[in-house]
Write an enzyme that holds these catalytic residues in place. Structure first.
Site, mmCIF file in Angstrom:
data_model
loop_
_atom_site.group_PDB
_atom_site.id
_atom_site.type_symbol
_atom_site.label_atom_id
_atom_site.label_comp_id
_atom_site.label_asym_id
_atom_site.label_seq_id
_atom_site.Cartn_x
_atom_site.Cartn_y
_atom_site.Cartn_z
ATOM 1 N N PHE A 110 7.933 1.796 -0.660
ATOM 2 C CA PHE A 110 8.883 2.022 0.436
ATOM 3 C C PHE A 110 9.633 3.349 0.355
ATOM 4 C CE2 PHE A 110 8.597 -2.689 0.245
ATOM 5 C CZ PHE A 110 8.088 -2.901 1.515
ATOM 6 N N HIS B 247 8.030 -9.003 6.594
ATOM 7 C CA HIS B 247 8.031 -7.585 6.212
ATOM 8 C C HIS B 247 9.059 -6.805 7.046
ATOM 9 C CE1 HIS B 247 6.359 -3.539 5.446
ATOM 10 N NE2 HIS B 247 5.791 -4.089 4.389
ATOM 11 N N ASP C 128 0.851 -1.183 0.000
ATOM 12 C CA ASP C 128 0.000 0.000 0.000
ATOM 13 C C ASP C 128 0.892 1.240 0.000
ATOM 14 O OD1 ASP C 128 -2.794 0.221 0.014
ATOM 15 O OD2 ASP C 128 -2.833 0.978 2.057
ATOM 16 N N TYR D 156 2.272 4.844 1.237
ATOM 17 C CA TYR D 156 2.204 5.565 2.504
ATOM 18 C C TYR D 156 0.990 6.499 2.470
ATOM 19 C CZ TYR D 156 7.127 4.156 3.099
ATOM 20 O OH TYR D 156 8.293 3.447 3.234
#
Length: 220
Positions: free
Chosen positions: A75, A184, A62, A64
């Site tokens: 990321f 993760h 997803d 941010y």
């Protein structure tokens, strides 16, 4: 939409019912409030990393959802934006793995421009509401991107971090490509199997073995 060499590989998606429904949903969301990343950055991963140049695919989940954070690469955040916790852990592993200096910013475009496709499974999100645009159609589109990359004749390294990304392993031809997977890098799971997995050196080893140039992972 994408104007690079991805276009002929993905434009059939624009004729699909799910795509029209997704765009109507996004229009409504943007009328009602903020959506991240900005519209011009939604396809940044595909603009910065061409199909022809794709060597590595890092799959996020997803974007941010805080102001100024998402800019279309999983990321990554722009220079001047504080590094989110997951990215800090990625940089810590990078330093431990390859001895890279941890950069003062979190912009990962240096990777993208070398052939690291930094793809989120969902390409937009409502401000301050994580996962708010999941199951609206983006996953169908990004699964098609993964399928197109999987069809490349040359080796690609797929880096799958977290349970959601690791489910995509079944889409990948392991006879031709290489999968590097782990928990993760978020603070909730990084100490449960992410740290110490050496994904960056392993990716380069797999690329070199296949006669492809390694990635310069050092961000300045």
């Amino acid at each position: 939409m994408v104007k690079t060499d991805w276009n002929p590989l993905l434009r059939d998606q624009l004729q699909q019912d799910y795509w029209r429904a997704l765009q109507a949903f996004l229009d409504q969301e943007r009328c009602q409030g903020q959506v991240f990343p900005p519209a011009g950055d939604v396809f940044a991963a595909l603009h910065l990393t061409s199909y022809a140049n794709t060597k590595v695919l890092i799959l996020g989940q997803d974007p941010y959802h805080g102001p100024g954070q998402a800019h279309g690469l999983c990321f990554s955040v722009r220079r001047g934006v504080p590094k989110p916790p997951s990215l800090k852990n990625i940089f810590k592993e990078l330093a431990d793995d390859l001895g890279c200096t941890i950069p003062p910013h979190g912009n990962l475009e240096h990777w993208a421009c070398q052939g690291v496709l930094m793809l989120n499974a969902t390409l937009t999100v409502r401000a301050h509401k994580a996962a708010s645009h999941q199951r609206r159609g983006w996953e169908t589109f990004t699964d098609r991107v993964i399928e197109v990359v999987n069809n490349k004749p040359e080796r690609v390294v797929f880096i799958l971090w977290g349970a959601s990304a690791r489910k995509k392993r079944t889409m990948i031809d392991l006879g031709r490509h290489v999968v590097i997977e782990s928990p993760h890098p978020s603070p909730l799971s990084a100490h449960n199997g992410f740290f110490g997995t050496r994904p960056f050196s392993r990716a380069n080893e797999a690329l070199i073995e296949a006669g492809r140039g390694p990635i310069d992972w050092q961000i300045l």
